[in-house]
Enzyme design. Structure first.
Site, PDB file in Angstrom:
ATOM      1  N   ASP A 182     -25.014 -23.318 -23.364  1.00 21.02           N
ATOM      2  CA  ASP A 182     -24.504 -22.748 -24.614  1.00 21.02           C
ATOM      3  C   ASP A 182     -23.175 -23.417 -24.986  1.00 21.02           C
ATOM      4  OD1 ASP A 182     -25.002 -19.673 -25.989  1.00 21.02           O
ATOM      5  OD2 ASP A 182     -23.109 -20.716 -26.370  1.00 21.02           O
ATOM      6  N   PHE A 205     -26.264 -29.158 -34.428  1.00 23.37           N
ATOM      7  CA  PHE A 205     -27.191 -28.276 -35.156  1.00 23.37           C
ATOM      8  C   PHE A 205     -27.140 -26.851 -34.611  1.00 23.37           C
ATOM      9  CE2 PHE A 205     -29.311 -32.429 -35.265  1.00 23.37           C
ATOM     10  CZ  PHE A 205     -29.622 -32.541 -36.604  1.00 23.37           C
ATOM     11  N   ALA A 206     -26.442 -26.659 -33.475  1.00 23.72           N
ATOM     12  CA  ALA A 206     -26.576 -25.387 -32.751  1.00 23.72           C
ATOM     13  C   ALA A 206     -25.965 -24.239 -33.543  1.00 23.72           C
ATOM     14  CB  ALA A 206     -25.884 -25.515 -31.397  1.00 23.72           C
ATOM     15  N   ALA A 207     -26.805 -23.409 -34.117  1.00 26.15           N
ATOM     16  CA  ALA A 207     -26.302 -22.299 -34.936  1.00 26.15           C
ATOM     17  C   ALA A 207     -27.433 -21.327 -35.251  1.00 26.15           C
ATOM     18  CB  ALA A 207     -25.734 -22.832 -36.254  1.00 26.15           C
ATOM     19  N   THR A 215     -24.704 -26.404 -45.038  1.00 24.85           N
ATOM     20  CA  THR A 215     -25.761 -25.755 -45.818  1.00 24.85           C
ATOM     21  C   THR A 215     -25.391 -25.574 -47.290  1.00 24.85           C
ATOM     22  OG1 THR A 215     -26.921 -23.647 -46.115  1.00 24.85           O
ATOM     23  CG2 THR A 215     -24.813 -23.533 -45.040  1.00 24.85           C
ATOM     24  N   TYR A 235     -23.759 -16.269 -43.240  1.00 26.95           N
ATOM     25  CA  TYR A 235     -24.254 -17.562 -42.733  1.00 26.95           C
ATOM     26  C   TYR A 235     -23.515 -18.706 -43.436  1.00 26.95           C
ATOM     27  CZ  TYR A 235     -27.207 -21.664 -42.419  1.00 26.95           C
ATOM     28  OH  TYR A 235     -27.647 -22.952 -42.269  1.00 26.95           O
ATOM     29  N   PHE A 254     -30.241 -28.374 -48.310  1.00 25.45           N
ATOM     30  CA  PHE A 254     -30.858 -27.364 -49.145  1.00 25.45           C
ATOM     31  C   PHE A 254     -32.015 -26.796 -48.299  1.00 25.45           C
ATOM     32  CE2 PHE A 254     -28.439 -27.224 -53.119  1.00 25.45           C
ATOM     33  CZ  PHE A 254     -27.385 -27.987 -52.656  1.00 25.45           C
TER      34      PHE A 254
END
Ligand code: UDP
Length: 330
Positions: free
Chosen positions: A51, A73-75, A117, A141, A169
């Site tokens: 983690d 990318f870890a989310a 994002t 988010y 997107f």
């Protein structure tokens, strides 16, 4: 190059690992497997289970590998869930990335591509959306990702860590090989849910809201193929080595489709009826999100290849048909 991909077992992460390896890079993939799938990680990548919030784990990864750049990318990434559990999102998405940046400082690694994002914009001022437009997230988010973008800016100023933040997107579709695809548990994304309905695994798809200020009343989104996103990450790494400057880019196809239009196209591609019903709005959803990706095309030399909704749904359908229960590991 030797690239550390955090969240490398997730949907977009696993597709990026695949493309990196295809293009001759070495990959170290790290993932806590809470959402990701071990089977999604390319066999030629080295894999570490752990983690980002665990600094000891990160120091081990950096000390055992000579890392040239990181892709993160870890989310957690669910808009609806983030509204009911915001602290979970700030803990994983913000605190995790802070720990990662600290470990990068300790290891002397100075380049990162960050998974951001369109949700950073909130309800847009203009369509298509430009990177310079106002950012005012309507859900935790998007707020968590915007917060990390700000942390990156200050980490560049203080530690010289150069970053590219990629504002995706709507990621969709699956790898053309049919080997990897989208598998969330529980599934909440539009296209997989439509295709699960086509497979008979669900009775119907609920369309969240038909009273938005859009042509047919349902939300409009810009769907972008996951392999095109993966390509953009590699081009972002190349840019960081080329000019060592930080930047933010939108990644989309520049074309919007309503929820109803996506259902219609999926009916056409699959030849199945796909029952759809209208339900109430989902919390945190802006009505229309369409990207201008001109900046990424110009500065990264990126061009989406799977640039129609048909190609996106066809590739996703190919994955869902051949993997009706996904990776089967949860
Ligand atoms: N959506 C829907 N029904 C579903 C799932 C999603 O109507 O079962 C809508 C959602 O409200 C949004 C669009 O489809 O307008 C895309 O949602 P998704 O969760 O796939 O991606 P997001 O926009 O949250 O990143």
């Amino acid at each position: 190059m030797n690239i550390l991909v955090c969240g490398g077992a997730g949907y977009i992460g696993s597709h990026t690992v695949y493309e990196l390896i295809e293009q001759g890079h070495s990959v170290v993939a790290a993932d806590n497997l809470c959402k990701g799938h071990r089977a999604a990680v390319h066999k030629d990548a080295s894999f570490y289970e752990g983690d980002l919030r665990d600094s000891t784990f990160l120091d081990k990864v950096f000390s055992e590998n000579k890392i040239d750049a990181v892709i993160d990318f870890a989310a957690f990434s669910l808009v609806g869930e983030s509204c009911s559990e915001p602290l979970k999102y700030f803990d994983n998405n913000v605190y995790g990335t802070v720990r990662l940046l600290e470990a990068m400082v300790r290891a002397g690694v100075k380049k990162i591509v960050f998974s951001s994002t369109a949700a950073t914009y909130g309800e847009p001022e203009n369509i298509p959306i430009l990177e310079s437009d106002r950012t005012f997230p309507t859900n935790p988010y998007g707020e968590s990702k915007l917060t990390v973008e700000k942390i990156l800016k200050w980490s560049d100023a203080a530690y010289g860590i150069k970053y590219v933040a990629l504002r995706y997107f709507n990621a969709a579709g699956a790898h053309i090989s049919g080997e990897i695809g989208e598998d969330h548990s529980p599934e909440s994304h539009l296209i997989p849910i439509i295709l699960q309905t086509a497979l008979g695994q669900r009775e119907q798809i609920a369309m969240f809201g038909n009273d938005y200020p859009t042509p047919d009343g349902t939300c409009v989104r810009d769907y972008i193929h996951v392999t095109d996103l993966a390509d953009a990450h590699i081009k972002a790494i190349e840019k960081l080595f080329r000019d060592e400057t930080s930047a933010v880019y939108n990644l989309g196809n520049g074309k919007g489709f309503s929820v109803k239009e996506v259902v219609e196209e999926a009916r056409r591609v699959t030849g199945k009826e796909i029952k759809a019903v209208i339900e109430g709005r989902r919390a945190g959803d802006p009505s229309t999100l369409i990207a201008s990706s001109e900046k990424a095309m110009k500065e990264l030399g990126w061009t989406p290849r799977f640039n129609t909704l048909t190609k996106i749904i066809e590739s996703a359908w190919n994955w869902h048909k051949t993997h009706p229960t996904g990776y089967n590991d949860k």
